[in-house]
Scaffold this motif. Structure first.
Motif, PDB file in Angstrom:
ATOM      1  N   GLY A  93       0.734  -1.032   0.118  1.00 19.95           N
ATOM      2  CA  GLY A  93       0.187   0.032   0.003  1.00 19.95           C
ATOM      3  C   GLY A  93       0.758   1.254  -0.098  1.00 19.95           C
ATOM      4  N   ASP A  94       0.516   2.343  -0.804  1.00 19.68           N
ATOM      5  CA  ASP A  94       1.188   3.524  -0.949  1.00 19.68           C
ATOM      6  C   ASP A  94       0.995   4.197   0.551  1.00 19.68           C
ATOM      7  OD1 ASP A  94       2.381   5.361  -3.270  1.00 19.68           O
ATOM      8  OD2 ASP A  94       1.368   6.538  -1.640  1.00 19.68           O
ATOM      9  N   PRO A  95       2.344   4.735   0.700  1.00 18.59           N
ATOM     10  CA  PRO A  95       2.427   5.533   2.115  1.00 18.59           C
ATOM     11  C   PRO A  95       1.547   6.859   2.427  1.00 18.59           C
ATOM     12  CG  PRO A  95       4.489   5.811   0.944  1.00 18.59           C
ATOM     13  CD  PRO A  95       3.691   4.727   0.153  1.00 18.59           C
ATOM     14  N   ASP A  96       1.130   7.362   1.055  1.00 21.43           N
ATOM     15  CA  ASP A  96       0.182   8.765   1.126  1.00 21.43           C
ATOM     16  C   ASP A  96      -1.340   8.225   1.246  1.00 21.43           C
ATOM     17  OD1 ASP A  96       2.517  10.507   0.772  1.00 21.43           O
ATOM     18  OD2 ASP A  96       2.211  10.313  -1.341  1.00 21.43           O
ATOM     19  N   ILE A  97      -1.500   7.211   1.132  1.00 25.00           N
ATOM     20  CA  ILE A  97      -2.753   6.627   1.148  1.00 25.00           C
ATOM     21  C   ILE A  97      -2.903   5.641   2.687  1.00 25.00           C
ATOM     22  CG2 ILE A  97      -4.612   4.921   0.290  1.00 25.00           C
ATOM     23  CD1 ILE A  97      -3.691   7.332  -1.459  1.00 25.00           C
ATOM     24  N   TYR A  98      -1.966   4.921   3.034  1.00 33.41           N
ATOM     25  CA  TYR A  98      -1.971   4.294   4.087  1.00 33.41           C
ATOM     26  C   TYR A  98      -1.301   4.671   5.295  1.00 33.41           C
ATOM     27  CZ  TYR A  98      -4.364   0.819   1.072  1.00 33.41           C
ATOM     28  OH  TYR A  98      -5.059  -0.074   0.476  1.00 33.41           O
ATOM     29  N   GLY A  99      -0.474   5.841   4.884  1.00 29.85           N
ATOM     30  CA  GLY A  99       0.199   6.494   6.259  1.00 29.85           C
ATOM     31  C   GLY A  99       1.655   5.893   6.378  1.00 29.85           C
ATOM     32  N   GLU A 100       1.728   4.641   5.716  1.00 28.72           N
ATOM     33  CA  GLU A 100       3.085   4.141   5.731  1.00 28.72           C
ATOM     34  C   GLU A 100       3.076   2.735   4.651  1.00 28.72           C
ATOM     35  OE1 GLU A 100       3.931   2.019   9.453  1.00 28.72           O
ATOM     36  OE2 GLU A 100       1.785   1.198   9.661  1.00 28.72           O
ATOM     37  N   SER A 101       3.998   2.258   4.364  1.00 25.38           N
ATOM     38  CA  SER A 101       3.808   1.317   3.309  1.00 25.38           C
ATOM     39  C   SER A 101       3.398  -0.060   4.041  1.00 25.38           C
ATOM     40  CB  SER A 101       5.383   0.782   2.771  1.00 25.38           C
ATOM     41  OG  SER A 101       5.892   1.973   1.915  1.00 25.38           O
ATOM     42  N   VAL A 102       2.259  -0.624   3.802  1.00 26.13           N
ATOM     43  CA  VAL A 102       1.451  -1.718   4.351  1.00 26.13           C
ATOM     44  C   VAL A 102       1.817  -2.944   3.308  1.00 26.13           C
ATOM     45  CG1 VAL A 102      -0.545  -2.637   5.392  1.00 26.13           C
ATOM     46  CG2 VAL A 102      -0.119  -0.240   5.645  1.00 26.13           C
ATOM     47  N   ILE A 103       2.252  -4.158   3.641  1.00 28.96           N
ATOM     48  CA  ILE A 103       2.624  -5.117   2.925  1.00 28.96           C
ATOM     49  C   ILE A 103       1.678  -6.215   3.209  1.00 28.96           C
ATOM     50  CG2 ILE A 103       4.406  -6.601   2.138  1.00 28.96           C
ATOM     51  CD1 ILE A 103       6.423  -4.594   3.125  1.00 28.96           C
TER      52      ILE A 103
END
Length: 329
Positions: A127-137
Motif C-alpha cells: 500500500g502507498d504511504p500517502d494512502i495508508y500512512g506507511e508502506s503496508v505489505i
C-alpha cells in the motif's frame, strides 16, 4: 408495573443498547486514512481470481467486488483504478492507480511479483504511504494446500523464509498468463475522459457498512513487515505517481498517524486458522530510554556526586587520605 412488563422493558432497553453498540463498534478501528476505503487483501484476492491484468482491472472496478471504496477527489463517486504493468527480467509490478482528475492520478498500491523457478512464484501487495500512512505489505497466508516449509533450493509449493512461510502462487491464472512467452505488458488505455463501456461508478459505502465486507478478504491474507522482492522497488520507484490534491487533502490525518504510530519489530506467530499474524515483541523506543532520558539520569548522578562532602574530586582525595593514614598506623 407487573413483573412481565418489567422484564419486557428490560429486554427492549438491552436490545437498543446492543444496536447502538453495534453501530458504534465499526468506527473504532478506522484510522481515518484514505486506505481505510481500499482493501489490499481484497485486491490481491481479485488478482488471484483473474485470468489476465485486463480482467483484474475489470474486477477491481466492479461494484460487486466491493474492494474499492475510494473517493479521493470527493465527487461522490468511487474512483476508477487502472492497472499499469512494468517488467524487468523475472520481476513484474502492477501499479494500481486512481484517476483523481483530468491532470492528476494517485498510486494506491503495487502488486509485486517474481518468478523464482520453473514452477515457483511469490507475490506481495504494498500500500502507498500517502494512502495508508506507511508502506503496508500483505501477502497470501499459508493454507493446507498451498504452503509447506521446505529448503529454498528445492522445488515445491512454498519457500522457506526467516519471517515464515512464503506461498507459491505459480498456479494463479494471472501469474501464468503474465509469464507466458507471448505476453506483452499491460498498460490500461483508460483515462479521466475515457472509461470502458461496462464501467458504472457507484456511491462509496459509509465505513460501518464497508468494514464487514473489507475484512472478509483479510482472513486469507496476512500483513507482514518485510519486502520479499527488493528489485520490484527499484522498478517502481522511478514511475511512482502522486497527486498534490490528495496529499494536501489528507496531510493532517497522515501526519498525525505517522506521529503517533509506534515502529515495532514483528515476529511470525501461528494462528488457529493456519495463517500468520505479526505481533510486537520489542518495547517502544521510549520504553528503552531516549538520549534525553539518558542525559537526565547522567545529570542526576553528577548532582548526587557533587552534593557529597568534598564533591566528586574532594571525596576521592578524602578516601585517599584515609588509606594513607591507615598505612601509617
Amino acid at each position: 408495573m407487573n413483573i412481565r412488563n418489567y422484564f419486557t422493558a428490560c429486554i427492549v432497553c438491552l436490545g437498543m443498547t446492543l444496536t447502538v453498540s453495534a453501530q458504534e463498534q465499526p468506527e473504532q478501528d478506522s484510522t481515518g486514512l484514505p486506505g481505510d476505503n481500499f482493501s489490499l487483501q481484497g485486491a490481491l484476492d481479485l488478482f488471484k481470481q483473474s485470468a489476465s491484468p485486463e480482467a483484474f482491472e475489470k474486477l477491481l472496478n466492479s461494484a460487486n467486488s466491493k474492494v474499492n471504496n475510494l473517493d479521493l477527489n470527493e465527487d461522490g463517486n468511487t474512483d476508477y483504478i487502472r492497472i499499469v504493468n512494468k517488467k524487468e527480467n523475472d520481476v513484474q509490478v502492477f501499479i494500481l492507480q486512481a484517476l483523481v482528475s483530468s491532470t492528476e492520478s494517485q498510486d494506491i498500491a503495487v502488486i509485486e511479483l517474481e518468478k523464482k523457478g520453473d514452477n515457483n512464484a511469490i507475490v506481495q501487495i504494498v500500500g502507498d504511504p500517502d494512502i495508508y500512512g506507511e508502506s503496508v505489505i500483505a501477502e497470501p497466508a499459508e493454507e493446507e494446500d498451498n504452503a509447506f516449509n521446505y529448503p529454498p533450493t528445492s522445488h515445491g509449493p512454498a519457500a522457506s523464509s526467516p519471517e515464515g512461510i512464503v506461498v507459491n502462487v505459480w498456479l494463479w491464472p494471472c501469474v501464468r498468463f503474465v509469464y507466458a512467452p507471448a505476453y506483452a505488458v499491460w498498460v490500461s488505455p483508460w483515462t479521466w475522459y475515457s472509461h470502458p463501456v461496462w464501467y458504472r461508478p457507484w456511491r462509496p459505502l459509509p465505513w460501518y457498512a464497508y468494514r464487514p465486507v473489507r475484512y472478509t478478504y483479510a482472513r486469507r491474507y496476512v500483513v507482514v513487515p518485510v519486502h520479499r522482492i527488493p528489485p520490484a522497488r527499484v522498478i517502481y520507484r522511478p514511475v511512482r505517481v502522486t497527486s498534490v490534491t490528495v496529499i494536501n487533502r489528507n496531510r493532517v490525518v497522515v501526519n498525525n498517524y505517522r506521529t503517533t504510530r509506534n515502529v515495532n519489530r514483528y515476529t511470525p506467530q501461528r494462528t488457529n486458522s493456519g495463517g500468520r499474524q505479526y505481533q510486537s515483541n520489542t518495547p517502544a523506543r521510549a520504553d528503552r530510554g531516549s538520549a534525553i532520558n539518558r542525559g537526565e539520569r547522567a545529570d542526576r548522578r553528577a548532582r548526587v556526586s557533587e552534593n557529597r562532602p568534598g564533591g566528586r574530586n574532594g571525596g576521592n582525595r578524602t578516601r585517599s587520605g584515609r588509606r594513607k593514614a591507615d598505612r601509617g598506623n
